[in-house]
Write a protein that holds these residues in place. Structure first.
Motif, PDB file in Angstrom:
ATOM      1  N   TYR B  65       0.803  -1.218   0.000  1.00 21.33           N
ATOM      2  CA  TYR B  65       0.000   0.000   0.000  1.00 21.33           C
ATOM      3  C   TYR B  65       0.837   1.270   0.000  1.00 21.33           C
ATOM      4  O   TYR B  65       0.340   2.340  -0.298  1.00 21.33           O
ATOM      5  CB  TYR B  65      -0.928   0.028   1.227  1.00 21.33           C
ATOM      6  CG  TYR B  65      -2.073  -0.934   1.102  1.00 21.33           C
ATOM      7  CD1 TYR B  65      -3.224  -0.566   0.400  1.00 21.33           C
ATOM      8  CD2 TYR B  65      -2.008  -2.205   1.623  1.00 21.33           C
ATOM      9  CE1 TYR B  65      -4.279  -1.444   0.256  1.00 21.33           C
ATOM     10  CE2 TYR B  65      -3.052  -3.094   1.486  1.00 21.33           C
ATOM     11  CZ  TYR B  65      -4.183  -2.710   0.806  1.00 21.33           C
ATOM     12  OH  TYR B  65      -5.223  -3.591   0.659  1.00 21.33           O
ATOM     13  N   TYR B  78      -1.985   7.090   5.543  1.00 21.04           N
ATOM     14  CA  TYR B  78      -3.254   7.468   6.179  1.00 21.04           C
ATOM     15  C   TYR B  78      -4.386   6.580   5.667  1.00 21.04           C
ATOM     16  O   TYR B  78      -5.225   6.099   6.433  1.00 21.04           O
ATOM     17  CB  TYR B  78      -3.556   8.938   5.876  1.00 21.04           C
ATOM     18  CG  TYR B  78      -4.720   9.493   6.660  1.00 21.04           C
ATOM     19  CD1 TYR B  78      -4.566   9.876   7.980  1.00 21.04           C
ATOM     20  CD2 TYR B  78      -5.983   9.619   6.083  1.00 21.04           C
ATOM     21  CE1 TYR B  78      -5.621  10.361   8.710  1.00 21.04           C
ATOM     22  CE2 TYR B  78      -7.052  10.106   6.808  1.00 21.04           C
ATOM     23  CZ  TYR B  78      -6.869  10.483   8.118  1.00 21.04           C
ATOM     24  OH  TYR B  78      -7.922  10.962   8.847  1.00 21.04           O
ATOM     25  N   TYR B  79      -4.380   6.356   4.366  1.00 18.07           N
ATOM     26  CA  TYR B  79      -5.384   5.476   3.762  1.00 18.07           C
ATOM     27  C   TYR B  79      -5.288   4.081   4.342  1.00 18.07           C
ATOM     28  O   TYR B  79      -6.286   3.480   4.743  1.00 18.07           O
ATOM     29  CB  TYR B  79      -5.161   5.449   2.243  1.00 18.07           C
ATOM     30  CG  TYR B  79      -6.072   4.495   1.503  1.00 18.07           C
ATOM     31  CD1 TYR B  79      -7.379   4.851   1.204  1.00 18.07           C
ATOM     32  CD2 TYR B  79      -5.614   3.250   1.091  1.00 18.07           C
ATOM     33  CE1 TYR B  79      -8.214   3.978   0.528  1.00 18.07           C
ATOM     34  CE2 TYR B  79      -6.438   2.380   0.419  1.00 18.07           C
ATOM     35  CZ  TYR B  79      -7.734   2.742   0.144  1.00 18.07           C
ATOM     36  OH  TYR B  79      -8.551   1.883  -0.518  1.00 18.07           O
ATOM     37  N   LEU B  80      -4.052   3.587   4.413  1.00 19.24           N
ATOM     38  CA  LEU B  80      -3.805   2.252   4.966  1.00 19.24           C
ATOM     39  C   LEU B  80      -4.323   2.140   6.390  1.00 19.24           C
ATOM     40  O   LEU B  80      -4.908   1.140   6.786  1.00 19.24           O
ATOM     41  CB  LEU B  80      -2.307   2.006   4.923  1.00 19.24           C
ATOM     42  CG  LEU B  80      -1.735   0.852   5.743  1.00 19.24           C
ATOM     43  CD1 LEU B  80      -1.791  -0.397   4.922  1.00 19.24           C
ATOM     44  CD2 LEU B  80      -0.329   1.142   6.154  1.00 19.24           C
ATOM     45  N   GLN B  81      -4.109   3.217   7.168  1.00 15.69           N
ATOM     46  CA  GLN B  81      -4.502   3.168   8.580  1.00 15.69           C
ATOM     47  C   GLN B  81      -6.008   3.290   8.765  1.00 15.69           C
ATOM     48  O   GLN B  81      -6.565   2.734   9.693  1.00 15.69           O
ATOM     49  CB  GLN B  81      -3.856   4.313   9.351  1.00 15.69           C
ATOM     50  CG  GLN B  81      -2.394   4.180   9.571  1.00 15.69           C
ATOM     51  CD  GLN B  81      -2.046   4.314  11.051  1.00 15.69           C
ATOM     52  OE1 GLN B  81      -1.361   3.488  11.596  1.00 15.69           O
ATOM     53  NE2 GLN B  81      -2.513   5.359  11.696  1.00 15.69           N
ATOM     54  N   GLU B  83      -8.619   3.264   6.084  1.00 21.79           N
ATOM     55  CA  GLU B  83      -9.588   2.692   5.144  1.00 21.79           C
ATOM     56  C   GLU B  83      -9.434   1.182   4.953  1.00 21.79           C
ATOM     57  O   GLU B  83     -10.401   0.500   4.651  1.00 21.79           O
ATOM     58  CB  GLU B  83      -9.463   3.362   3.774  1.00 21.79           C
ATOM     59  CG  GLU B  83      -9.620   4.871   3.788  1.00 21.79           C
ATOM     60  CD  GLU B  83     -11.050   5.296   4.076  1.00 21.79           C
ATOM     61  OE1 GLU B  83     -11.972   4.597   3.635  1.00 21.79           O
ATOM     62  OE2 GLU B  83     -11.227   6.325   4.755  1.00 21.79           O
ATOM     63  N   VAL B  84      -8.211   0.692   5.091  1.00 21.47           N
ATOM     64  CA  VAL B  84      -7.974  -0.713   4.785  1.00 21.47           C
ATOM     65  C   VAL B  84      -8.204  -1.555   6.039  1.00 21.47           C
ATOM     66  O   VAL B  84      -7.682  -1.232   7.106  1.00 21.47           O
ATOM     67  CB  VAL B  84      -6.536  -0.918   4.283  1.00 21.47           C
ATOM     68  CG1 VAL B  84      -6.298  -2.367   3.940  1.00 21.47           C
ATOM     69  CG2 VAL B  84      -6.279  -0.051   3.076  1.00 21.47           C
ATOM     70  N   ALA B  85      -8.977  -2.629   5.899  1.00 25.21           N
ATOM     71  CA  ALA B  85      -9.232  -3.519   7.037  1.00 25.21           C
ATOM     72  C   ALA B  85      -7.914  -4.088   7.540  1.00 25.21           C
ATOM     73  O   ALA B  85      -7.089  -4.535   6.750  1.00 25.21           O
ATOM     74  CB  ALA B  85     -10.165  -4.649   6.612  1.00 25.21           C
ATOM     75  N   HIS B  86      -7.694  -4.047   8.841  1.00 28.40           N
ATOM     76  CA  HIS B  86      -6.496  -4.564   9.510  1.00 28.40           C
ATOM     77  C   HIS B  86      -5.230  -3.794   9.142  1.00 28.40           C
ATOM     78  O   HIS B  86      -4.144  -4.167   9.561  1.00 28.40           O
ATOM     79  CB  HIS B  86      -6.282  -6.058   9.220  1.00 28.40           C
ATOM     80  CG  HIS B  86      -7.295  -6.925   9.910  1.00 28.40           C
ATOM     81  ND1 HIS B  86      -6.962  -8.037  10.627  1.00 28.40           N
ATOM     82  CD2 HIS B  86      -8.632  -6.823  10.020  1.00 28.40           C
ATOM     83  CE1 HIS B  86      -8.057  -8.579  11.121  1.00 28.40           C
ATOM     84  NE2 HIS B  86      -9.080  -7.846  10.757  1.00 28.40           N
ATOM     85  N   GLN B  88      -4.321  -0.907  10.127  1.00 27.26           N
ATOM     86  CA  GLN B  88      -3.761  -0.318  11.333  1.00 27.26           C
ATOM     87  C   GLN B  88      -3.005  -1.356  12.153  1.00 27.26           C
ATOM     88  O   GLN B  88      -1.967  -1.058  12.732  1.00 27.26           O
ATOM     89  CB  GLN B  88      -4.890   0.270  12.160  1.00 27.26           C
ATOM     90  CG  GLN B  88      -4.375   1.092  13.301  1.00 27.26           C
ATOM     91  CD  GLN B  88      -5.468   1.962  13.854  1.00 27.26           C
ATOM     92  OE1 GLN B  88      -6.499   1.475  14.281  1.00 27.26           O
ATOM     93  NE2 GLN B  88      -5.260   3.250  13.826  1.00 27.26           N
TER      94      GLN B  88
END
Lengths: 170, 224, 256
Positions: B65, B78-81, B83-86, B88
């Motif tokens: 990502y 920021y998107y990874l943290q 919007e994406v499941a897991h 974070q």
């Protein structure tokens, strides 16, 4: 002899337990990363909203005209304006047709009467693919299915187009 | 079935000796916490390796990502943290793993030091270990620039200023690290990314291999 | 094992045709309670590893990794701090003997000596004895170094207010609200509040974000007049009517 036998079964037991514990650790380690990796597959695909293409319905004739419009596309963290195009006309039943200009053969761009040799047809210059006016592919030319058709709706006399839908092969 | 596959491969490449070499070595009583609880101090090395494995795995997945580009790096994190499941959790594993690995390394180093386990014939392995420590600190330093947030930017700036004050070669050193004599920006980020993801891990793997081979060669140090 | 002439290979390869038995070593002859690495000891190791892993995952779940706002090179108010394991070096450079004209001590000589000594420890401490009391100098040096690193890290971390710091540097969600510049309260906002609270109510290092505020209209009006926390009084200098418009502007922007 019996002791030897017991020794082996004990070792086997340890090996099985070891596999189990190893599996537990691998699962604990990998469950989140894998869930993260396959997230795009599990996310519902964003349904394309209808966009006003800036064409009044009363201006649509039976002659296909090319309309271009732009939509805001959100691709993960990247937002951009993407150009879209369609060939719009009214067919014999006075129904609005909006056809995708993407050739179903290899994705080149088709145009209405794009070749002087083939009047009243959509023509793809890459491999001489041809389609009838309703988008159906002409047999014997490379494309294997009709041009995709955009979903459309009319609001306040303006044309709105949504996603392009695939149609069955001819 | 499994046995048959094993035999088929073994006949062709003779893996039994390799396998026996990995599996067969003795674990003496004095390092076994099951017999002497105080032997848990021998676990720190193994736990360090375990966290390194966590770091490699989570890092591999994070690069799915992440983009090393000043326009998009922060946005992608920021998107990874958010919007994406897991996402974070995976970033959390990498973030906390970086701290935990330093703690474990420190404890492992102290165990070896206070037991005097680096004495003849294990001098070389101690030096390889200290080099591993440096590589790990380097990974920490290059890693926290990557999210391109304020902490990343300003801490890296300070780090580069420090590099600049080294006599004679300071200026060159800074330019070499930052990719530009003045700006901490696009070229710095790609450089740090390359160092963090390719150069230092390469060094890490090579040193770890030497570290482990030497342990097997020399065996674990005897009881005090 | 067969050697030399007459050795049999698999096909034309160099793999011996003789199969070696895949039987683990017997450790019963070894001193003490020696046991096999595989599978006996590895199982214990992995059990400990599993417990460690569970603890580690709980840590990552309980404390999400922090992410500050996107890097802003013009943010002069930002105080940089490295990660905790570099704090001791950072703190060292604050001392007089390691800063200014002596900076070379701080960045090169002291850390260089410390890490160099660590690297070369086996050669500096080369006596035969392994027990700590047989090599007092090495042990004392290590304890001193350890104490100073812990002390430096502690002093550096002790006077940082981590919670406020994390709060101030929170990233602003990019999906910020639209600002209605034609609102009658906007002019008051622009002249009285914007320098600290930002053009889009997003907050700056000098003022908290007004987006997502939990105060009621009356409370906002009072705060604008009297200040709160780090915000001094009399920031708002307009009439009561303008104040009402301003509060209405902040509330309506929040309601979006």
């Amino acid at each position: 002899m019996s002791e030897e036998k017991q020794q082996v079964s004990r070792r086997q037991f340890l090996n099985y337990t070891l596999t189990g514990v190893g599996g537990f650790m691998a699962a604990g380690l990998l469950i989140s990363p894998i869930r993260m990796a396959i997230d795009p597959v599990l996310k519902p695909s964003s349904v394309g909203d209808y966009a006003n293409v800036g064409l009044a319905v009363e201006d649509i004739t039976t002659e296909p005209t090319r309309v271009d419009w732009k939509i805001d596309q959100v691709d993960g963290w990247y937002e951009s304006e993407v150009s879209k195009a369609a060939w719009v006309f009214k067919n014999e039943d006075d129904e609005i047709m909006a056809l995708s200009p993407t050739c179903t053969h290899l994705g080149c761009v088709v145009s209405w009467e794009g070749s002087e040799k083939y009047p009243n047809e959509f023509f793809c210059p890459c491999h001489d693919g041809r389609y009838y006016k309703d988008g159906t592919n002409i047999e014997g030319t490379p494309p294997t299915r009709p041009l995709d058709r955009f979903e459309h709706k009319v609001e306040n006399g303006m044309l709105y187009l949504g996603n392009a839908q695939e149609r069955g092969g001819a | 079935m499994l046995q048959k596959i094993y035999d088929w491969i073994d006949e062709r490449v003779d893996i039994t000796p390799i396998w026996r070499d990995i599996a067969d070595h003795e674990v003496p009583e004095h390092v076994n916490p099951a017999h002497h609880f105080s032997a848990f101090v021998y676990c720190f090395g193994g736990l360090t390796f375990f966290v390194v494995v966590i770091q490699i795995l989570s890092g591999m997945f994070l690069t799915m990502y992440y983009v090393p580009d000043i326009e998009n790096a922060w946005k992608s994190v920021y998107y990874l943290q958010t919007e994406v499941a897991h996402g974070q959790i995976v970033r959390g594993m990498h973030h906390w793993g970086a701290s935990v690995v330093i703690v474990m390394l420190l404890l492992h180093t102290l165990r070896v030091f206070f037991q005097g386990a680096y004495k003849k014939p294990r001098e070389l392995n101690w030096m390889v270990g200290v080099l591993l420590f440096f590589v790990m600190l380097g990974l920490g330093f290059t890693g926290y620039l990557l999210p391109w947030d304020n902490k990343a930017y300003f801490a890296t700036q300070v780090g580069l200023e420090i590099a600049e004050q080294v006599p004679f070669i300071g200026e060159y050193l800074k330019t070499l690290l930052a990719g530009d004599a003045e700006i901490v920006g696009a070229q710095t980020l790609t450089r740090f990314f390359a160092i963090h993801v390719f150069f230092l891990p390469g060094a890490l793997f090579a040193l770890m291999a030497v570290h482990f081979i030497l342990i097997r060669r020399q065996g674990i140090s005897g009881p005090l | 094992m067969h050697k030399g002439k007459g050795m049999k290979f698999v096909g034309d390869s160099r793999v011996s045709a003789e199969r070696k038995s895949n039987i683990p070593k017997d450790y019963s002859e070894y001193p003490g309670r020696t046991e096999a690495f595989w599978p006996n000891f590895l199982l214990k190791e992995w059990l400990a590893g599993s417990v460690f892993l569970v603890g580690f995952l709980l840590l990552t779940l309980a404390h999400p990794s922090p992410l500050e706002g996107v890097a802003d090179p013009t943010d002069a108010a930002y105080i940089p701090l490295p990660d905790w394991y570099f704090l001791f070096l950072y703190e060292l450079l604050k001392y007089e003997f390691a800063a200014g004209p002596y900076v070379i001590f701080g960045i090169l000589i002291i850390p260089g000596l410390a890490f160099g000594a660590l690297l070369l420890a086996p050669f500096l401490d080369n006596g035969p004895g392994r027990r700590p009391h047989q090599r007092p100098i090495a042990v004392i040096m290590m304890l001193l170094a350890l104490t100073s690193v812990i002390w430096l890290t502690y002093t550096s971390a002790a006077h940082v207010d981590w919670e406020t710091r994390a709060e101030q540097n929170k990233p602003i969600p990019p999906s910020s609200v639209e600002i209605d510049t034609s609102h009658e309260g906007y002019a008051s906002y622009e002249s009285n509040c914007m320098t600290c609270h930002g053009g889009e109510l997003e907050g700056t290092p000098a003022g908290v974000p007004l987006i997502g505020t939990e105060y009621s209209a009356e409370e906002i009006a009072t705060i604008a007049r009297e200040g709160i926390g780090g915000m001094p009084a009399d920031q708002f200098t307009g009439s009561d009517e303008e104040l009402e418009q301003l509060v209405d502007f902040i509330i309506s922007t929040n309601e979006q």
